[in-house]
Design a protein around this motif. Structure first.
Motif, mmCIF file in Angstrom:
data_model
loop_
_atom_site.group_PDB
_atom_site.id
_atom_site.type_symbol
_atom_site.label_atom_id
_atom_site.label_comp_id
_atom_site.label_asym_id
_atom_site.label_seq_id
_atom_site.Cartn_x
_atom_site.Cartn_y
_atom_site.Cartn_z
ATOM 1 N N PHE A 1 1.011 -1.324 -0.038
ATOM 2 C CA PHE A 1 -0.152 -0.108 -0.142
ATOM 3 C C PHE A 1 0.876 1.273 0.126
ATOM 4 C CE2 PHE A 1 -2.314 -3.558 2.161
ATOM 5 C CZ PHE A 1 -3.381 -3.585 1.557
ATOM 6 N N PRO A 2 1.498 1.638 -1.113
ATOM 7 C CA PRO A 2 2.245 2.629 -1.233
ATOM 8 C C PRO A 2 2.038 4.178 -0.940
ATOM 9 C CG PRO A 2 2.006 1.826 -3.443
ATOM 10 C CD PRO A 2 1.389 0.902 -2.382
ATOM 11 N N ILE A 3 0.639 4.350 -1.015
ATOM 12 C CA ILE A 3 0.240 5.572 -0.759
ATOM 13 C C ILE A 3 -0.875 5.656 0.545
ATOM 14 C CG2 ILE A 3 0.405 6.285 -3.128
ATOM 15 C CD1 ILE A 3 -2.695 6.119 -3.349
ATOM 16 N N LEU A 4 -0.714 4.855 1.320
ATOM 17 C CA LEU A 4 -1.721 4.696 2.516
ATOM 18 C C LEU A 4 -1.394 5.863 3.219
ATOM 19 C CD1 LEU A 4 -2.931 2.597 4.192
ATOM 20 C CD2 LEU A 4 -0.924 2.189 5.361
ATOM 21 N N LYS A 5 -2.917 6.319 3.634
ATOM 22 C CA LYS A 5 -3.013 7.555 4.592
ATOM 23 C C LYS A 5 -3.583 7.299 5.876
ATOM 24 C CE LYS A 5 -3.966 11.348 2.515
ATOM 25 N NZ LYS A 5 -4.680 12.553 1.812
ATOM 26 N N ILE A 6 -4.518 6.309 5.889
ATOM 27 C CA ILE A 6 -5.296 6.050 7.218
ATOM 28 C C ILE A 6 -4.955 4.585 7.561
ATOM 29 C CG2 ILE A 6 -7.611 6.101 8.213
ATOM 30 C CD1 ILE A 6 -8.405 8.055 6.244
ATOM 31 N N LEU A 7 -4.682 4.305 8.644
ATOM 32 C CA LEU A 7 -4.453 2.956 9.121
ATOM 33 C C LEU A 7 -4.759 2.939 10.600
ATOM 34 C CD1 LEU A 7 -0.979 1.104 8.715
ATOM 35 C CD2 LEU A 7 -2.220 0.915 10.756
ATOM 36 N N SER A 8 -5.799 1.941 11.070
ATOM 37 C CA SER A 8 -6.011 1.434 12.218
ATOM 38 C C SER A 8 -5.605 -0.040 12.334
ATOM 39 C CB SER A 8 -7.627 1.485 12.376
ATOM 40 O OG SER A 8 -8.476 0.624 11.463
ATOM 41 N N LEU A 9 -5.297 -0.449 13.661
ATOM 42 C CA LEU A 9 -4.952 -1.772 13.842
ATOM 43 C C LEU A 9 -5.683 -2.266 15.357
ATOM 44 C CD1 LEU A 9 -1.187 -2.632 13.910
ATOM 45 C CD2 LEU A 9 -2.593 -3.338 15.966
ATOM 46 N N PRO B 1 6.420 10.211 8.719
ATOM 47 C CA PRO B 1 6.678 11.655 8.159
ATOM 48 C C PRO B 1 6.452 12.778 9.063
ATOM 49 C CG PRO B 1 4.321 10.669 7.547
ATOM 50 C CD PRO B 1 5.116 9.636 8.419
ATOM 51 N N ASP B 2 7.244 13.805 8.804
ATOM 52 C CA ASP B 2 7.145 15.057 9.722
ATOM 53 C C ASP B 2 5.856 15.567 9.873
ATOM 54 O OD1 ASP B 2 9.799 14.445 10.203
ATOM 55 O OD2 ASP B 2 10.622 15.792 8.417
ATOM 56 N N ASN B 3 5.457 16.103 10.921
ATOM 57 C CA ASN B 3 4.408 16.741 11.384
ATOM 58 C C ASN B 3 3.084 16.441 10.526
ATOM 59 O OD1 ASN B 3 3.146 18.984 12.665
ATOM 60 N ND2 ASN B 3 3.873 20.453 11.085
ATOM 61 N N ALA B 4 2.824 15.182 10.294
ATOM 62 C CA ALA B 4 1.570 14.878 9.317
ATOM 63 C C ALA B 4 0.744 13.866 9.985
ATOM 64 C CB ALA B 4 2.204 14.288 7.969
ATOM 65 N N VAL B 5 1.013 12.982 10.905
ATOM 66 C CA VAL B 5 0.328 11.905 11.451
ATOM 67 C C VAL B 5 -0.551 12.352 12.788
ATOM 68 C CG1 VAL B 5 0.349 9.691 12.408
ATOM 69 C CG2 VAL B 5 2.075 10.280 10.434
ATOM 70 N N TYR C 1 3.035 8.672 3.160
ATOM 71 C CA TYR C 1 1.711 9.566 3.023
ATOM 72 C C TYR C 1 0.849 9.114 4.397
ATOM 73 C CZ TYR C 1 3.580 10.000 -1.613
ATOM 74 O OH TYR C 1 4.266 10.299 -2.875
ATOM 75 N N LEU C 2 1.410 8.637 5.321
ATOM 76 C CA LEU C 2 0.626 8.416 6.485
ATOM 77 C C LEU C 2 -0.032 9.772 6.941
ATOM 78 C CD1 LEU C 2 -0.845 5.987 8.088
ATOM 79 C CD2 LEU C 2 1.152 6.134 9.614
ATOM 80 N N THR C 3 -1.145 9.877 7.561
ATOM 81 C CA THR C 3 -1.819 11.009 8.136
ATOM 82 C C THR C 3 -2.630 10.601 9.422
ATOM 83 O OG1 THR C 3 -4.007 10.935 6.669
ATOM 84 C CG2 THR C 3 -1.948 12.385 5.959
ATOM 85 N N ASN C 4 -3.291 9.319 9.369
ATOM 86 C CA ASN C 4 -4.067 9.039 10.733
ATOM 87 C C ASN C 4 -3.739 7.620 11.008
ATOM 88 O OD1 ASN C 4 -6.652 8.307 11.992
ATOM 89 N ND2 ASN C 4 -7.055 10.313 11.542
ATOM 90 N N LEU C 5 -3.296 7.364 12.146
ATOM 91 C CA LEU C 5 -3.041 6.146 12.905
ATOM 92 C C LEU C 5 -3.701 6.044 14.001
ATOM 93 C CD1 LEU C 5 -1.170 3.681 12.980
ATOM 94 C CD2 LEU C 5 0.541 5.048 14.062
#
Length: 230
Positions: free
Chosen positions: A106-114, A168-172, A142-146
């Motif tokens: 998932f190379p452009i993954l932005k939102i991930l929940s676990l 990534p810097d200042n993004a998540v 590209y991760l913004t939400n974890l």
């Protein structure tokens, strides 16, 4: 439908099997698509014993999907070039190599929940050897939400320890219980989680707030808080 050129689909089907005797295998599912001669239908099935619950994924042309729910250890590692949102769940541990496959698939993954309450197995082995040289540092550019509300501490470490993951810097934006974050960062003093915590843009701590002494540990979070008050 004589003009239909391509049929795309993603099927995610779940069922409770407490009284079910026969449980279909991946081969059984693949056989139902035997007439798809020119296309590669991908499928896999998970059986969760604690629920008990089964989940089956079937899809064609994975490059067109935008989301993927309930990724497990059985995930075949196919490339999804358009998926931006995924959820991870299993009753078996997720090892570091699994997260490497996720980043590659998932190379452009932005939102991930676990969601996984089982501790990692290989972590104890690596710690006993005191050797992290074999680790590949994973990048989610590209991760913004974890979201890690229902994750064992090992997976919080997986994302916050800088020798495992580079955020990534200042993004998540991180969703996590305060007690978990406090525990994994050793009361906001742990050096190996400091770099990734400093990169976090914002936090949701399930209704809690960071104590004042911890805000230097999250400088980007502190900046955003001040900017909102101005």
């Amino acid at each position: 439908m004589p003009r239909l050129e391509r049929f795309e689909f993603y099927i995610c089907s779940g069922i409770y099997f407490r009284k079910q005797i026969y449980l279909p295998s991946k081969e059984d599912i693949q056989h139902t698509f035997r007439d798809f001669k020119d296309d590669q239908v991908i499928s896999y099935v998970d059986y969760f014993q604690e629920e008990p619950y089964s989940l089956c994924h079937i899809y064609l042309y994975p490059g067109q999907l935008k989301y993927y729910y309930t990724v497990t250890n059985n995930f075949p590692g196919v490339l999804f070039t358009c998926v931006r949102k995924i959820s991870l769940y299993d009753e078996r541990p997720f090892e570091h190599e699994f997260f490497l496959r996720i980043a590659q698939s998932f190379p452009i993954l932005k939102i991930l929940s676990l969601k996984n309450s089982k501790p990692q197995n290989n972590k104890l082995y690596r710690e006993s050897k005191n050797d992290n040289q074999d680790f590949s540092i994973i990048k989610y550019p590209y991760l913004t939400n974890l979201t890690l509300y229902f994750a064992h501490d090992d997976y919080i470490e997986e994302f916050l320890v800088d020798t495992k993951v580079c955020l990534p810097d200042n993004a998540v934006h991180l969703n996590i219980d305060y007690e978990q974050l406090n525990r994994v960062t050793h009361n906001f003093t742990r050096d190996i989680t400091r770099i990734n915590c400093a990169k976090l843009g914002s936090l949701c701590l399930n209704g809690r707030r960071l104590p004042n002494y911890a805000k230097d540990y999250f400088p980007m979070y502190k900046y955003r808080l001040l900017s909102m008050l101005m």
